[in-house]
Design a protein around this motif. Structure first.
Motif, PDB file in Angstrom:
ATOM      1  N   VAL A 129     -42.687  -5.495   6.123  1.00  0.00           N
ATOM      2  CA  VAL A 129     -42.738  -6.847   6.672  1.00  0.00           C
ATOM      3  C   VAL A 129     -41.365  -7.253   7.201  1.00  0.00           C
ATOM      4  CG1 VAL A 129     -43.243  -9.281   6.183  1.00  0.00           C
ATOM      5  CG2 VAL A 129     -44.569  -7.491   5.049  1.00  0.00           C
ATOM      6  N   GLY A 130     -41.350  -7.655   8.465  1.00  0.00           N
ATOM      7  CA  GLY A 130     -40.124  -8.178   9.055  1.00  0.00           C
ATOM      8  C   GLY A 130     -40.304  -9.652   9.362  1.00  0.00           C
ATOM      9  N   ALA A 131     -39.194 -10.374   9.453  1.00  0.00           N
ATOM     10  CA  ALA A 131     -39.263 -11.780   9.872  1.00  0.00           C
ATOM     11  C   ALA A 131     -38.444 -11.931  11.136  1.00  0.00           C
ATOM     12  CB  ALA A 131     -38.730 -12.701   8.788  1.00  0.00           C
ATOM     13  N   SER A 132     -39.083 -12.472  12.173  1.00  0.00           N
ATOM     14  CA  SER A 132     -38.369 -12.764  13.407  1.00  0.00           C
ATOM     15  C   SER A 132     -37.908 -14.215  13.335  1.00  0.00           C
ATOM     16  CB  SER A 132     -39.315 -12.555  14.595  1.00  0.00           C
ATOM     17  OG  SER A 132     -38.762 -13.119  15.761  1.00  0.00           O
ATOM     18  N   ILE A 133     -36.616 -14.429  13.519  1.00  0.00           N
ATOM     19  CA  ILE A 133     -36.075 -15.786  13.388  1.00  0.00           C
ATOM     20  C   ILE A 133     -35.374 -16.205  14.678  1.00  0.00           C
ATOM     21  CG2 ILE A 133     -35.787 -15.551  10.870  1.00  0.00           C
ATOM     22  CD1 ILE A 133     -32.761 -15.232  11.341  1.00  0.00           C
ATOM     23  N   ALA A 134     -35.353 -17.516  14.921  1.00  0.00           N
ATOM     24  CA  ALA A 134     -34.639 -18.022  16.102  1.00  0.00           C
ATOM     25  C   ALA A 134     -34.246 -19.475  15.893  1.00  0.00           C
ATOM     26  CB  ALA A 134     -35.509 -17.920  17.349  1.00  0.00           C
ATOM     27  N   SER A 135     -33.195 -19.853  16.571  1.00  0.00           N
ATOM     28  CA  SER A 135     -32.835 -21.261  16.675  1.00  0.00           C
ATOM     29  C   SER A 135     -32.922 -21.604  18.161  1.00  0.00           C
ATOM     30  CB  SER A 135     -31.410 -21.495  16.169  1.00  0.00           C
ATOM     31  OG  SER A 135     -30.948 -22.740  16.656  1.00  0.00           O
ATOM     32  N   PRO A 136     -33.923 -22.422  18.553  1.00  0.00           N
ATOM     33  CA  PRO A 136     -34.110 -22.699  19.992  1.00  0.00           C
ATOM     34  C   PRO A 136     -32.872 -23.320  20.639  1.00  0.00           C
ATOM     35  CG  PRO A 136     -35.953 -23.498  18.690  1.00  0.00           C
ATOM     36  CD  PRO A 136     -34.909 -23.069  17.715  1.00  0.00           C
ATOM     37  N   ASP A 137     -32.032 -24.000  19.840  1.00  0.00           N
ATOM     38  CA  ASP A 137     -30.819 -24.584  20.409  1.00  0.00           C
ATOM     39  C   ASP A 137     -29.587 -23.725  20.133  1.00  0.00           C
ATOM     40  OD1 ASP A 137     -32.231 -26.882  21.339  1.00  0.00           O
ATOM     41  OD2 ASP A 137     -32.305 -27.545  19.243  1.00  0.00           O
ATOM     42  N   GLY A 138     -29.821 -22.542  19.581  1.00  0.00           N
ATOM     43  CA  GLY A 138     -28.695 -21.626  19.331  1.00  0.00           C
ATOM     44  C   GLY A 138     -27.752 -22.096  18.229  1.00  0.00           C
ATOM     45  N   VAL A 139     -28.257 -22.879  17.266  1.00  0.00           N
ATOM     46  CA  VAL A 139     -27.381 -23.391  16.193  1.00  0.00           C
ATOM     47  C   VAL A 139     -27.153 -22.273  15.162  1.00  0.00           C
ATOM     48  CG1 VAL A 139     -27.098 -25.170  14.419  1.00  0.00           C
ATOM     49  CG2 VAL A 139     -28.341 -25.695  16.537  1.00  0.00           C
ATOM     50  N   LEU A 140     -25.904 -21.845  15.018  1.00  0.00           N
ATOM     51  CA  LEU A 140     -25.622 -20.683  14.169  1.00  0.00           C
ATOM     52  C   LEU A 140     -25.983 -20.949  12.709  1.00  0.00           C
ATOM     53  CD1 LEU A 140     -22.265 -19.451  15.726  1.00  0.00           C
ATOM     54  CD2 LEU A 140     -24.575 -18.571  16.098  1.00  0.00           C
ATOM     55  N   GLU A 141     -25.737 -22.172  12.264  1.00  0.00           N
ATOM     56  CA  GLU A 141     -26.068 -22.531  10.876  1.00  0.00           C
ATOM     57  C   GLU A 141     -27.559 -22.318  10.601  1.00  0.00           C
ATOM     58  OE1 GLU A 141     -23.824 -23.138   8.687  1.00  0.00           O
ATOM     59  OE2 GLU A 141     -25.142 -23.754   7.033  1.00  0.00           O
ATOM     60  N   GLU A 142     -28.391 -22.537  11.620  1.00  0.00           N
ATOM     61  CA  GLU A 142     -29.838 -22.358  11.431  1.00  0.00           C
ATOM     62  C   GLU A 142     -30.185 -20.879  11.206  1.00  0.00           C
ATOM     63  OE1 GLU A 142     -32.289 -24.298  14.369  1.00  0.00           O
ATOM     64  OE2 GLU A 142     -31.319 -26.235  14.050  1.00  0.00           O
ATOM     65  N   PHE A 143     -29.487 -19.983  11.901  1.00  0.00           N
ATOM     66  CA  PHE A 143     -29.722 -18.547  11.681  1.00  0.00           C
ATOM     67  C   PHE A 143     -29.375 -18.176  10.242  1.00  0.00           C
ATOM     68  CE2 PHE A 143     -29.610 -18.503  16.277  1.00  0.00           C
ATOM     69  CZ  PHE A 143     -30.621 -17.618  16.574  1.00  0.00           C
ATOM     70  N   LYS A 144     -28.287 -18.784   9.756  1.00  0.00           N
ATOM     71  CA  LYS A 144     -27.837 -18.492   8.397  1.00  0.00           C
ATOM     72  C   LYS A 144     -28.878 -18.962   7.375  1.00  0.00           C
ATOM     73  CE  LYS A 144     -23.852 -19.817   5.962  1.00  0.00           C
ATOM     74  NZ  LYS A 144     -22.544 -20.475   6.089  1.00  0.00           N
ATOM     75  N   ILE A 145     -29.360 -20.199   7.571  1.00  0.00           N
ATOM     76  CA  ILE A 145     -30.345 -20.771   6.635  1.00  0.00           C
ATOM     77  C   ILE A 145     -31.642 -19.957   6.675  1.00  0.00           C
ATOM     78  CG2 ILE A 145     -31.755 -22.817   6.123  1.00  0.00           C
ATOM     79  CD1 ILE A 145     -29.457 -24.499   7.395  1.00  0.00           C
ATOM     80  N   LEU A 146     -32.099 -19.638   7.899  1.00  0.00           N
ATOM     81  CA  LEU A 146     -33.354 -18.890   8.044  1.00  0.00           C
ATOM     82  C   LEU A 146     -33.236 -17.520   7.382  1.00  0.00           C
ATOM     83  CD1 LEU A 146     -34.007 -19.822  11.778  1.00  0.00           C
ATOM     84  CD2 LEU A 146     -35.676 -20.218   9.947  1.00  0.00           C
ATOM     85  N   ALA A 147     -32.129 -16.823   7.653  1.00  0.00           N
ATOM     86  CA  ALA A 147     -31.959 -15.472   7.095  1.00  0.00           C
ATOM     87  C   ALA A 147     -31.878 -15.518   5.576  1.00  0.00           C
ATOM     88  CB  ALA A 147     -30.708 -14.827   7.687  1.00  0.00           C
ATOM     89  N   GLN A 148     -31.153 -16.500   5.073  1.00  0.00           N
ATOM     90  CA  GLN A 148     -31.009 -16.637   3.616  1.00  0.00           C
ATOM     91  C   GLN A 148     -32.371 -16.881   2.961  1.00  0.00           C
ATOM     92  OE1 GLN A 148     -28.139 -19.584   2.455  1.00  0.00           O
ATOM     93  NE2 GLN A 148     -28.575 -19.343   0.276  1.00  0.00           N
ATOM     94  N   ALA A 149     -33.192 -17.702   3.617  1.00  0.00           N
ATOM     95  CA  ALA A 149     -34.487 -18.083   3.027  1.00  0.00           C
ATOM     96  C   ALA A 149     -35.502 -16.944   3.050  1.00  0.00           C
ATOM     97  CB  ALA A 149     -35.054 -19.292   3.770  1.00  0.00           C
ATOM     98  N   VAL A 150     -35.513 -16.141   4.125  1.00  0.00           N
ATOM     99  CA  VAL A 150     -36.562 -15.109   4.218  1.00  0.00           C
ATOM    100  C   VAL A 150     -36.143 -13.778   3.579  1.00  0.00           C
ATOM    101  CG1 VAL A 150     -37.602 -16.121   6.290  1.00  0.00           C
ATOM    102  CG2 VAL A 150     -35.887 -14.299   6.551  1.00  0.00           C
ATOM    103  N   ALA A 151     -34.829 -13.539   3.462  1.00  0.00           N
ATOM    104  CA  ALA A 151     -34.336 -12.221   3.009  1.00  0.00           C
ATOM    105  C   ALA A 151     -35.007 -11.711   1.729  1.00  0.00           C
ATOM    106  CB  ALA A 151     -32.824 -12.250   2.853  1.00  0.00           C
ATOM    107  N   PRO A 152     -35.189 -12.549   0.698  1.00  0.00           N
ATOM    108  CA  PRO A 152     -35.746 -11.993  -0.544  1.00  0.00           C
ATOM    109  C   PRO A 152     -37.155 -11.417  -0.387  1.00  0.00           C
ATOM    110  CG  PRO A 152     -34.795 -14.173  -0.918  1.00  0.00           C
ATOM    111  CD  PRO A 152     -34.816 -13.965   0.558  1.00  0.00           C
ATOM    112  N   ASP A 153     -37.896 -11.827   0.642  1.00  0.00           N
ATOM    113  CA  ASP A 153     -39.314 -11.448   0.736  1.00  0.00           C
ATOM    114  C   ASP A 153     -39.650 -10.545   1.915  1.00  0.00           C
ATOM    115  OD1 ASP A 153     -40.088 -13.115  -1.516  1.00  0.00           O
ATOM    116  OD2 ASP A 153     -39.516 -14.778  -0.202  1.00  0.00           O
ATOM    117  N   VAL A 154     -38.641 -10.036   2.635  1.00  0.00           N
ATOM    118  CA  VAL A 154     -38.929  -9.170   3.787  1.00  0.00           C
ATOM    119  C   VAL A 154     -38.138  -7.866   3.701  1.00  0.00           C
ATOM    120  CG1 VAL A 154     -39.526 -11.073   5.364  1.00  0.00           C
ATOM    121  CG2 VAL A 154     -37.159 -10.240   5.255  1.00  0.00           C
ATOM    122  N   ASP A 155     -38.529  -6.896   4.541  1.00  0.00           N
ATOM    123  CA  ASP A 155     -37.838  -5.604   4.579  1.00  0.00           C
ATOM    124  C   ASP A 155     -36.770  -5.571   5.659  1.00  0.00           C
ATOM    125  OD1 ASP A 155     -39.510  -4.351   2.542  1.00  0.00           O
ATOM    126  OD2 ASP A 155     -41.114  -4.578   4.019  1.00  0.00           O
TER     127      ASP A 155
END
Ligand SMILES: Cc1cc2nc3c(=O)[nH]c(=O)nc-3n(C[C@H](O)[C@H](O)[C@H](O)COP(=O)(O)O)c2cc1C
Length: 331
Positions: A129-155
């Motif tokens: 399982v992979g998670a595709s993440i994006a911030s439509p406005d390119g906000v770097l902090e959002e990439f960090k939050i998204l990656a942190q949140a999904v990392a424990p449950d994806v490959d």
């Protein structure tokens, strides 16, 4: 498939997800061992569902039952989004689609809840399982939050840095933005307590110099792999051989959306072979774009992809396509 095509594309898609959630999808018949090493484990086969087909990670057991070895759920954004106004997805002749969805979805919270629920499902062991993440406005902090949140449950995580249907930071180059996003996501996965690989999804190109620039920038930022390619925006439509025969949809008199379908295969094969030459042998590439038969899948794997993904082929050929690819790969 005929009945589904009587419905508008988005309604047909919603119905498919519902059917899969109810366990009404088909079961892969091919039982041959097609397992391959990927992301430090063995996955059951190199056949993947690409980003956008299960935006909310809502039907993971159903995709697994259908026979996929890998599903890239998402693209998920931090907040709920309506996406672009309807209509925004069109079936085109020649088994193609143009979509201008603009990353609609319910946001991070329900996405992670679906991932967590799937952790306890028996199919989880079989499915990468992979998670595709994006911030439509390119906000770097959002990439960090998204990656942190999904990392424990994806490959693995893929940064959808190349979606043609949302605005991009025009002040910087694609490679600068992608590199910053990779760094932010890697920081996030570290904080999530599980350093899952971070891949970047590139847009289509035939320009070897531009592609080399993108790959080198991503490598410099510590990327762990590549996904190639995303859909073809109108501004790049000359990449498609029969582009003059396509009537591109318009919004406010301007052509919108991205093309996917068979004409992408030459581009994805070329990009994968170019990327393969520039990166360490052990680094994975997921090839996507234009796979609509077993032979197409074989071509993309032979070009240097570790695994392939598809979406548009499933819209036209249905689950029989997964079976056909499995049969071709096992023969
Ligand atoms: C309706 C639709 C929605 C898509 N949404 C996403 C998305 O959310 N994230 C993403 O990375 N790619 C998205 N894509 C692109 C696909 O993942 C894939 O890269 C592209 O369609 C080429 O593969 P194909 O020819 O097998 O469809 C979407 C494609 C389609 C047709």
């Amino acid at each position: 498939m005929h009945l589904l095509h009587l419905l508008p594309p988005e309604a047909a898609h919603a119905l498919t997800i519902k059917a899969l959630q109810l366990g009404l999808g088909p079961t892969l018949k091919n039982k041959k061992d097609l397992s391959i090493p990927l992301f430090g484990k063995f996955i059951r086969n190199p056949i993947g569902l690409s980003g956008g087909a299960d935006k909310e990670a809502a039907a993971l057991p159903g995709w697994s039952k259908m026979g996929f070895g890998l599903v890239e759920a998402g693209t998920v954004t931090l907040h709920m989004r309506d996406g672009n106004p309807q209509p925004r997805m069109w079936r085109m002749k020649g088994n193609a689609v143009i979509n201008w969805l603009g990353l609609p979805g319910s946001g991070l919270e329900p996405f992670t809840q679906n991932l967590i629920a799937f952790q306890y499902h028996p199919a989880r062991r079989e499915l990468c399982v992979g998670a595709s993440i994006a911030s439509p406005d390119g906000v770097l902090e959002e990439f960090k939050i998204l990656a942190q949140a999904v990392a424990p449950d994806v490959d693995y995580i893929t940064l959808n840095a190349s979606c043609p249907n949302v605005a991009h930071d025009g002040d910087h180059s694609f490679e600068y933005n992608a590199a910053m996003q990779i760094r932010a996501a890697k920081e996030g996965t570290g904080q999530g307590g599980k350093n899952v690989p971070v891949l970047v999804k590139l847009g289509p190109t035939r320009d070897a110099t531009a592609l080399a620039r993108m790959v080198d920038a991503a490598l410099g930022a510590g990327v762990d792999g590549f996904v190639a390619t995303n859909t073809v925006p109108f501004s790049y439509s000359s990449l498609i051989t029969h582009h003059s025969t396509l009537t591109w949809p318009k919004h406010n008199d301007k052509e919108v959306g991205g093309y996917s379908g068979p004409q992408l295969l030459d581009i994805s094969c070329w990009m994968v072979s170019e990327i393969r030459m520039r990166i360490p042998t052990s680094m994975p590439i997921i090839g996507v774009g234009g796979v609509q038969s077993g032979d197409d899948a074989k071509r993309l794997l032979n070009a240097g992809a570790n695994a392939i993904q598809l979406y548009t082929g499933l819209i036209y050929k249905g689950p029989a396509l997964v079976e056909e690819i499995a049969d071709t790969l096992s023969s």
